[in-house]
Scaffold this motif. Structure first.
Motif, PDB file in Angstrom:
ATOM      1  N   LEU A 285       0.804  -1.217   0.000  1.00  0.00           N
ATOM      2  CA  LEU A 285       0.000   0.000   0.000  1.00  0.00           C
ATOM      3  C   LEU A 285       0.840   1.271   0.000  1.00  0.00           C
ATOM      4  N   ASP A 286       0.401   2.231  -0.813  1.00  0.00           N
ATOM      5  CA  ASP A 286       1.005   3.563  -0.781  1.00  0.00           C
ATOM      6  C   ASP A 286      -0.066   4.582  -1.164  1.00  0.00           C
ATOM      7  N   THR A 287      -0.089   5.726  -0.459  1.00  0.00           N
ATOM      8  CA  THR A 287      -1.163   6.696  -0.711  1.00  0.00           C
ATOM      9  C   THR A 287      -0.612   8.024  -1.220  1.00  0.00           C
ATOM     10  N   GLU A 288      -1.477   8.778  -1.870  1.00  0.00           N
ATOM     11  CA  GLU A 288      -1.160  10.162  -2.245  1.00  0.00           C
ATOM     12  C   GLU A 288      -2.205  11.044  -1.562  1.00  0.00           C
ATOM     13  N   THR A 289      -1.732  12.089  -0.899  1.00  0.00           N
ATOM     14  CA  THR A 289      -2.640  12.923  -0.115  1.00  0.00           C
ATOM     15  C   THR A 289      -2.500  14.388  -0.502  1.00  0.00           C
ATOM     16  N   THR A 290      -3.376  15.187   0.086  1.00  0.00           N
ATOM     17  CA  THR A 290      -3.313  16.621  -0.213  1.00  0.00           C
ATOM     18  C   THR A 290      -2.450  17.377   0.781  1.00  0.00           C
ATOM     19  N   GLY A 291      -1.710  16.667   1.598  1.00  0.00           N
ATOM     20  CA  GLY A 291      -0.815  17.402   2.486  1.00  0.00           C
ATOM     21  C   GLY A 291      -0.270  16.519   3.564  1.00  0.00           C
ATOM     22  N   LEU A 292       0.782  17.013   4.188  1.00  0.00           N
ATOM     23  CA  LEU A 292       1.431  16.229   5.230  1.00  0.00           C
ATOM     24  C   LEU A 292       1.059  16.714   6.613  1.00  0.00           C
ATOM     25  N   SER A 293       0.328  17.826   6.665  1.00  0.00           N
ATOM     26  CA  SER A 293       0.088  18.450   7.964  1.00  0.00           C
ATOM     27  C   SER A 293      -0.833  17.611   8.848  1.00  0.00           C
ATOM     28  N   GLY A 294      -1.594  16.745   8.277  1.00  0.00           N
ATOM     29  CA  GLY A 294      -2.523  15.957   9.072  1.00  0.00           C
ATOM     30  C   GLY A 294      -3.783  16.743   9.351  1.00  0.00           C
TER      31      GLY A 294
ATOM     32  N   ALA B 140      -6.503  -9.263   2.889  1.00  0.00           N
ATOM     33  CA  ALA B 140      -5.113  -9.732   2.873  1.00  0.00           C
ATOM     34  C   ALA B 140      -4.688 -10.173   4.267  1.00  0.00           C
ATOM     35  N   ASP B 141      -3.666 -11.053   4.302  1.00  0.00           N
ATOM     36  CA  ASP B 141      -3.167 -11.506   5.600  1.00  0.00           C
ATOM     37  C   ASP B 141      -2.270 -10.458   6.244  1.00  0.00           C
ATOM     38  N   HIS B 142      -1.511  -9.770   5.404  1.00  0.00           N
ATOM     39  CA  HIS B 142      -0.546  -8.806   5.915  1.00  0.00           C
ATOM     40  C   HIS B 142      -0.626  -7.521   5.098  1.00  0.00           C
ATOM     41  N   LEU B 143      -0.195  -6.443   5.740  1.00  0.00           N
ATOM     42  CA  LEU B 143      -0.123  -5.161   5.048  1.00  0.00           C
ATOM     43  C   LEU B 143       1.349  -4.768   4.955  1.00  0.00           C
ATOM     44  N   VAL B 144       1.775  -4.305   3.782  1.00  0.00           N
ATOM     45  CA  VAL B 144       3.158  -3.866   3.613  1.00  0.00           C
ATOM     46  C   VAL B 144       3.161  -2.427   3.121  1.00  0.00           C
ATOM     47  N   SER B 145       3.958  -1.586   3.774  1.00  0.00           N
ATOM     48  CA  SER B 145       4.004  -0.176   3.374  1.00  0.00           C
ATOM     49  C   SER B 145       5.417   0.347   3.585  1.00  0.00           C
ATOM     50  N   PHE B 146       5.629   1.586   3.211  1.00  0.00           N
ATOM     51  CA  PHE B 146       6.899   2.231   3.499  1.00  0.00           C
ATOM     52  C   PHE B 146       6.575   3.478   4.310  1.00  0.00           C
ATOM     53  N   PHE B 147       6.911   3.486   5.589  1.00  0.00           N
ATOM     54  CA  PHE B 147       6.581   4.555   6.525  1.00  0.00           C
ATOM     55  C   PHE B 147       5.080   4.620   6.825  1.00  0.00           C
ATOM     56  N   GLY B 148       4.387   3.549   6.487  1.00  0.00           N
ATOM     57  CA  GLY B 148       2.927   3.550   6.620  1.00  0.00           C
ATOM     58  C   GLY B 148       2.433   3.480   8.052  1.00  0.00           C
ATOM     59  N   LYS B 149       3.277   2.910   8.954  1.00  0.00           N
ATOM     60  CA  LYS B 149       2.825   2.854  10.346  1.00  0.00           C
ATOM     61  C   LYS B 149       2.726   4.257  10.927  1.00  0.00           C
ATOM     62  N   SER B 150       3.558   5.142  10.403  1.00  0.00           N
ATOM     63  CA  SER B 150       3.530   6.506  10.930  1.00  0.00           C
ATOM     64  C   SER B 150       2.616   7.414  10.126  1.00  0.00           C
ATOM     65  N   PHE B 151       2.411   7.076   8.855  1.00  0.00           N
ATOM     66  CA  PHE B 151       1.674   8.029   8.022  1.00  0.00           C
ATOM     67  C   PHE B 151       0.413   7.437   7.378  1.00  0.00           C
ATOM     68  N   ASP B 152       0.589   6.649   6.328  1.00  0.00           N
ATOM     69  CA  ASP B 152      -0.553   6.220   5.497  1.00  0.00           C
ATOM     70  C   ASP B 152      -1.694   5.591   6.313  1.00  0.00           C
ATOM     71  N   ARG B 153      -1.298   4.701   7.217  1.00  0.00           N
ATOM     72  CA  ARG B 153      -2.313   4.008   7.997  1.00  0.00           C
ATOM     73  C   ARG B 153      -3.193   4.992   8.756  1.00  0.00           C
ATOM     74  N   HIS B 154      -2.553   5.996   9.376  1.00  0.00           N
ATOM     75  CA  HIS B 154      -3.326   6.930  10.194  1.00  0.00           C
ATOM     76  C   HIS B 154      -4.195   7.847   9.352  1.00  0.00           C
ATOM     77  N   ARG B 155      -3.632   8.267   8.201  1.00  0.00           N
ATOM     78  CA  ARG B 155      -4.456   9.088   7.312  1.00  0.00           C
ATOM     79  C   ARG B 155      -5.712   8.320   6.904  1.00  0.00           C
TER      80      ARG B 155
ATOM     81  N   LYS C 198      -9.668   9.105   7.958  1.00  0.00           N
ATOM     82  CA  LYS C 198     -10.687   9.393   6.951  1.00  0.00           C
ATOM     83  C   LYS C 198     -11.800   8.348   6.983  1.00  0.00           C
ATOM     84  N   MET C 199     -11.430   7.103   7.231  1.00  0.00           N
ATOM     85  CA  MET C 199     -12.455   6.057   7.301  1.00  0.00           C
ATOM     86  C   MET C 199     -13.411   6.327   8.456  1.00  0.00           C
ATOM     87  N   ARG C 200     -12.853   6.710   9.608  1.00  0.00           N
ATOM     88  CA  ARG C 200     -13.709   7.023  10.757  1.00  0.00           C
ATOM     89  C   ARG C 200     -14.669   8.164  10.422  1.00  0.00           C
ATOM     90  N   ILE C 201     -14.139   9.157   9.729  1.00  0.00           N
ATOM     91  CA  ILE C 201     -14.980  10.324   9.437  1.00  0.00           C
ATOM     92  C   ILE C 201     -16.146   9.945   8.535  1.00  0.00           C
TER      93      ILE C 201
END
Lengths: 448, 857
Positions: free
Chosen positions: A135-144, A190-205, A209-212
């Motif tokens: 998984l890798d995401t593209e977002t409209t900003g890094l500010s959160g 999927a059984d597993h999720l693989v990302s790059f820096f996703g534990k700190s960023f993508d997952r939380h974004r 958004k899913m919660r919202i």
């Protein structure tokens, strides 16, 4: 690309033309507006106004992408209970598909133990990359924050002999719930999720958004391999930075023909939504390649312990740093010592080398190899006598001299050196006190 | 040596012990009633306390606990010694349990806390621990105090009703800037009661609401403490933050109720309705008991009869300390300014031995002290170790310091609400208390000397809150759009209105603001009838709730970089400019370097026998005039009517620059030097009330010659100083600029403007009440006993000239009397309609108005 040679003057002229020709740049003819004084007030306060389109295109000179208009190509519209959403889906045959010097088929040979070990996460000890989602995401900003959109989610997974590249895309902010629901379903399968820096960023974004929008996030309880940390561990000190692009170049031999810098991603989508010419094609390509890199990088990680590729060739990458990483993640003293020796032999340098010299000396002492330990402390102290690490060395040597060797006089001298150096470099009081106790004990024992 | 009843305070060092002993013993029996008796009977105080009033002790009125309240809660509260609640507590709890939004408006120490903790805990009991509540406090200190209180209540519930309550897993947490990131997550997921402040809600919680989804989904109550502090810009901003909060809670399916508390204010219901945007049930009959309360108004003696000069209030406070401070009880002095706190603290510490005290028993307290020092002083007050504290309004709010005995208010605090909050700091159960109000040479204070009943009658000040202030509204609509998209719907006639946005629904112009943000600012994207946030920015970061709360200046010791204190940006240009003397607890520091850009001031400790006072210069430019009331002079003969005065309301741009500072010696207050200040100007776009007088009226009233400017300026200063009687503010909340011939109007002009970015509506209130303002100002001048002017009215004769007082009085009498002005076109009679005065050069204003003034008639 001609734009690379374009003169500044020419560029400005073109930008001005682009802007004038762009209908959205004109104020709307008729608008029921805010009171004039308020407009004036707001305009005066617009110091923090976001970057206009001209700034992004100004930076577009050398990334190699041209702007397109309207919807990106190759989108298919799917829908679920939340409504329609758009996807670009491509499939390739696993066999024979290469990404740099690696092929997708090499994920077969990734050792789960190596991945779990280097990621320091026992939860990954049975990871099967063929059943994982990348998984890798593209977002409209890094500010959160709630106002950041995840407008593109790139996923990759294996389906038998085929590898699927799936890119969910928001044609409008209103499609968010539907697209995120689709992502949650795929990730959840999927059984597993693989990302790059996703534990700190993508997952939380994504989770935010899913919660919202009321989609159940799939992440809790799912093992997550965040490649950033193990890959950093394997390469720290050898690569210029910890970026994905650097790693794919240095470890996978993958060179992108053209790449859109990530910082242009927000503007690409803003331009698209506003009906302006945009760089989304570049974003799609960038995102797809990122996900492929994740996949192959995971395969690379799975071979790091044996240091060989599936075909027996040496695994690319900095070998001394790899030995250091394996030393750090060893589970037994013998193995740790072995990797320490290898790291030193492979020419690890600088602070790393001094640190490993300390580790090696301590290990030899603890393993009871007295002569080798004595030699190791001597060698280490010769190199690191002025280094903060020398406090540990003096102390270790003092212990070695006291217990197995039985030379209390020199043990005291070593402890005193440790005390002096620790005080000089301003070690915390607790450390100083500990050393002081040792000095006292040894001196009373010596005089007694 | 030291008496046996001595408590050795920190840092006492015994250096004053020997000298203090005698005074200490003899003074230790002083008590509030004895002090009052002495002041009543012994000169010079006998003559200086011009008004006494005693409120008899009042018994409590209690009721039984509301039947709906869970018996386990009743039990815990009873175990705490509350057999039955006061009537107002029972009433408030009952209404809250019935699902109403409730505001309790009763004085300090009347037991407001239980009015909201009981319903909150009840909701937890009823829901089996799923209900959540959010508490808002105006300061960090308050929320920390309350977290401790709530936690204790929950623990008692567990102790006595363990299994049946399920309270074992309920948690109360403070969430503020000091909360470590590592515990924030736990707190978000497990905090049943989250205690925070409006700033944190605005910038931390709301923009990240997804992380707080657990809280919002189950949000039952929003507790807002001390709502009387939510006035002005700050209050108007918080009202919008609350709109955003409720909007988010509704998004997650919750429908929270408000539980609020307030000091006694005029029309608390109207205030709450504006703040919360809904009907609120108000409980304002205080049923708590109180001991006997003695009030006195002290007037400083006239020290120069010719000039009408009265003794300085701070000096008087120092003398009064001889009577009211001592080792056997606790005394609090309230000062208006931070400098005054430091100067008085220093004076009192230096005369500690004569008060029978050790210097360490006398402490200063104000905003800008570091938290640790504040906690230490609070603890000292609570334990009784600190005998005297000198404070700004920082101790006006509910920080828990226990009840003290004597309060001395050095100057009127600017509002009745503040007066009563300060007075509420004294009065232990079953003991008499004493409150002394020292009148400064200020018009308001002098007014109160002559009208002490004003203090004691029902509060009159309106709390200025305007959530629909378009500037603030726009900023918060922007923040709200970041948090969740706005949805609109088109009516049959093509008008777009918000759909389902109950919170912003009644606010004016919201669809237009959204369109503006989409089309002009580029922050939003409009698609169909929805507006989405569409920028790489975090808007709450750029929106301040009130001027200066974010950009604090840190004061550091030169060399060690140790933090000494902090100050807000606005006052930094006059308090920590290079060469300024910065005082903490009587210690003097000189500012060596002020890094304005990075908001750091570097100081070194010096033995200074002077302090500094900086002066500023201000320029006001008119941006736009929105409303106007005017009237004509009564025609003298057959000639056509000439204009008289006009009152206006509009927008102005104010530039303030710090110019010089004076060095003033302690005690003698003589001027011992000066220096220049080199700092960039502070810019302010705000709203102003404007008063102009026609040339004809000026001629008729004799506003001419050398006295002209000073009498006119005196009128402006008087208006500014009496404004707090009608608008809830400090005189310092209003900026003043007066011109004999303003470039914009070409005639005598006074600007009274909101000293906050964007304006808060104070000027609008002044505009509406301007006739009353004239009346009150006239009252001050005409009742003043001086002959030719004094600081208590128009200023000393040396400033206003021999005719100054007469002219000012004539002007005010004229303005206050006669016909009521009528509405007029704000632009009429002024030049350059198109430019609105913004870009025009001064020549064009200077000549135009005269001719134009008659043109439209």
């Amino acid at each position: 690309m001609g734009s690379g040679q374009e003169s500044t003057r020419g560029k400005l002229a073109r930008l001005r033309r682009d802007r004038e020709g762009d209908p959205s740049a004109q104020p709307p003819a008729q608008r029921r507006g805010v009171p004039d004084w308020l407009a004036g007030h707001l305009a005066r306060r617009a110091a923090s106004r976001p970057a206009g389109p001209e700034e992004e295109s100004g930076a577009s000179a050398d990334h190699g992408w041209v702007r397109t208009c309207g919807d990106p190509a190759g989108l298919t519209v799917e829908s679920n209970l939340f409504g329609p959403y758009a996807v670009r889906r491509e499939e390739v045959a696993v066999s024979g598909f290469s990404h740099g010097s690696f092929t997708l088929a090499e994920v077969e040979h990734a050792a789960p133990g190596a991945i779990a070990r280097l990621a320091c996460d026992p939860g990954l000890s049975s990871i099967d990359l063929r059943r994982a989602v990348f998984l890798d995401t593209e977002t409209t900003g890094l500010s959160g924050g709630a106002g950041v959109y995840v407008y593109m989610v790139g996923l990759g997974w294996f389906e038998g002999e085929r590898y699927v590249s799936w890119q969910g895309f928001l044609r409008s902010p209103g499609e968010e719930a539907a697209m995120l629901q689709a992502v949650a379903e795929i990730v959840g399968r999927a059984d597993h999720l693989v990302s790059f820096f996703g534990k700190s960023f993508d997952r939380h974004r994504l989770e935010d958004k899913m919660r919202i929008v009321g989609v159940e996030p799939p992440f809790d309880g799912q093992p997550h391999l965040d490649l950033y940390h193990p890959m950093r561990r394997l390469t720290r000190g050898a690569l210029m930075d910890g970026k994905l692009q650097t790693m794919e170049r240095e470890l996978l031999g993958f060179h992108r023909a053209r790449d859109l810098p990530g910082r242009l991603a927000p503007a690409a989508w803003f331009d698209y939504l506003a009906g302006r010419p945009h760089l989304l094609e570049g974003v799609f390509e960038h995102n797809r390649e990122d996900v492929l890199t994740l996949t192959v990088l995971a395969a690379h990680l799975g071979r790091a312990e044996v240091e060989l590729r599936a075909d027996g060739e040496a695994l690319p990458g900095p070998v001394a740093q790899r030995a250091r990483a394996l030393m750090e993640t060893s589970s037994s003293r013998e193995e740790k010592l072995e990797w320490a020796e290898r790291a030193l032999r492979r020419g690890i340098d600088g602070e790393d080398r001094r640190r490993i010299l300390v580790v090696r000396a301590h290990l030899l002492r603890r393993l009871g190899r007295v002569d080798a330990a004595r030699l190791a402390y001597r060698e280490a102290l010769e190199e690191a006598v002025d280094d903060p690490a020398a406090v540990e060395l003096f102390l270790g040597a003092s212990m070695l001299l006291e217990r197995p060797i039985g030379d209390r006089g020199n043990a005291l001298a070593m402890a005193q050196r440790a005390a002096r150096l620790a005080a000089d470099i301003g070690r915390p009081r607790s450390v100083l006190a500990k050393i002081e106790r040792r000095v006292l004990r040894l001196s009373s024992a010596t005089t007694g | 040596m030291q008496g046996e009843n001595h408590q050795i305070g920190p840092g006492s060092a015994g250096e004053t012990g020997a000298r203090t002993g005698g005074a200490r013993r003899s003074r230790s029996r002083l008590g509030p009633e004895g002090i009052a008796e002495r002041l009543r009977s012994v000169q010079p105080w006998k003559g200086r306390v011009v008004h006494w009033r005693t409120a008899a002790a009042r018994p409590a009125r209690t009721r039984s606990w509301p039947t709906g309240l869970d018996p386990r809660l009743v039990d815990v509260l009873q175990r705490r010694g509350v057999a039955e609640p006061y009537a107002h507590q029972a009433e408030a709890i009952e209404r809250a349990l019935a699902g109403e939004d409730v505001l309790v408006a009763t004085p300090t120490a009347s037991g407001k806390t239980v009015c909201y903790t009981a319903p909150v805990l009840q909701s937890l009991l009823e829901s089996g621990g799923t209900a959540r509540s959010l508490f808002l406090y105006p300061t960090k200190a308050l929320s920390q105090d309350q977290t401790v209180g709530l936690t204790a209540l929950v623990e008692e519930l567990v102790e006595h009703h363990g299994d049946s309550s399920g309270a074992r897993d309920w948690h109360a947490f403070t969430y503020d800037g000091d909360t470590p990131p590592s515990v924030r997550r736990t707190l978000r997921d497990r905090g049943h009661m989250v205690l925070t402040n409006p700033y944190m809600l605005h910038q931390g919680i709301l923009p990240n609401h997804a992380k707080w989804a657990e809280l919002f989904r189950e949000l039952r109550y929003i507790v807002v403490d001390e709502v009387h502090t939510l006035s002005g810009v700050f209050g108007s901003s918080v009202a919008n933050v609350l709109r955003r909060l409720v909007r988010i809670a509704r998004h997650y399916g919750a429908d929270p109720r408000f539980l609020a508390s307030s000091a006694t204010v005029a029309d608390p219901e109207a205030h709450a309705v504006r703040l919360f945007g809904r009907e609120v049930s108000v409980v304002d009959e205080d049923a708590s008991p109180s001991g006997k309360r003695i009030f006195g108004v002290v007037e400083p003696p006239v020290v120069n009869a010719v000039a009408g000069l009265r003794a300085n209030a701070l000096e008087l406070a120092r003398d009064l300390a001889q009577e009211v401070a001592g080792p056997g009880h606790q005394t609090i002095f309230f000062c208006g300014r931070r400098t005054a706190v430091e100067v008085l603290t220093r004076y009192l510490k230096e005369s500690a031995s004569r008060l029978g005290l050790k210097p360490s028993e006398i402490r200063g307290y104000r905003g800008g002290y570091l938290p640790d020092m504040r906690r230490e002083i609070e603890a000292g007050l609570k334990s009784g170790e600190v005998k005297v504290v000198v404070s700004t309004n920082a101790l006006e709010l509910g920080v828990d310091i226990g009840a003290l005995d004597v309060a001395v208010l050095v100057g009127y605090p600017g509002s009745q609400a503040s007066f009563w909050q300060r007075a509420g700091r004294v009065g232990r159960r079953g003991r008499a208390s004493l409150v002394l109000q020292i009148a400064r040479s200020e018009p308001v204070d002098q007014f109160l000397v002559h009208h002490p009943e004003y203090l004691f009658e029902a509060p009159r000040e309106k709390l200025g809150v305007d959530p629909d202030n378009l500037v603030l509204l726009s900023e918060h609509v922007k923040c709200a759009a970041f948090e969740l998209p706005f949805h609109g719907e088109e009516s049959a006639v093509g008008e777009v209105a918000l759909r389902g946005e109950l919170e912003f629904h009644d606010a004016p112009h919201v669809p237009e603001i959204l369109d503006y943000l989409a089309e002009e600012s580029g922050f939003l994207h409009r698609r169909d009838d929805a507006w989405y946030w569409m920028a790489d920015a975090y808007p709450a970061q750029d929106v301040s709730l009130a001027g200066g709360d974010i950009d604090n200046v840190l004061i550091l010791e030169q060399g060690t970089e140790r933090a000494i204190g902090e100050t807000d940006r606005e006052s930094s240009i006059t308090t920590v400019h290079e060469g300024a003397i910065y005082q903490v607890q009587g210690v003097t520091w000189r500012v060596e370097r002020f890094d304005y850009k990075n908001r750091r001031a570097y100081v070194t400790e010096v033995e200074s026998d002077y302090y500094t006072d900086a002066q500023t210069d201000t320029e006001v430019r008119v941006l736009r005039l929105e409303e106007r009331l005017g009237r004509d002079l009564a025609p003298v003969d057959d000639s056509s009517a000439a204009p008289d005065y006009d009152a206006w309301r509009g927008e102005v741009h104010v530039t303030t620059v710090a110019t010089i500072f004076k060095k003033i010696r302690f005690y003698t207050r003589e001027n011992v030097g000066a220096g220049d200040i080199h700092l960039p100007p502070e810019e302010l776009d705000t709203e102003s009330f404007v008063l102009t007088l026609s040339e004809e009226a000026a001629d008729q009233l004799g506003l001419e010659g050398g006295d002209r400017g000073s009498a006119w300026r005196a009128v402006g200063e008087l208006l500014r100083r009496v404004a707090p009687l009608f608008v809830r503010c400090q005189p310092s909340d209003l900026g003043l600029s007066s011109h004999v011939k303003s470039p914009h109007f070409g005639r005598p002009t006074i600007f009274l403007y909101d000293r906050v970015q964007g304006g808060v509506g104070l000027s609008e209130l002044l505009f509406q009440a301007h006739r009353d303002l004239f009346g009150a100002a006239l009252d001050v001048v005409s009742r003043c006993s001086c002959e030719l002017g004094c600081p208590a009215c128009v200023g000393p004769v040396a400033e206003v000239g021999p005719q100054g007082k007469a002219v000012a009085m004539r002007l005010l009498a004229h303005l206050a009397g006669g016909a009521v002005p009528t509405e007029r076109d704000p632009e009429e009679g002024l030049a350059d309609d198109d430019a609105g005065g913004w870009d025009s050069n001064e020549d064009s204003y200077a000549q135009a108005p005269r001719g134009a003034a008659t043109e439209g008639l």
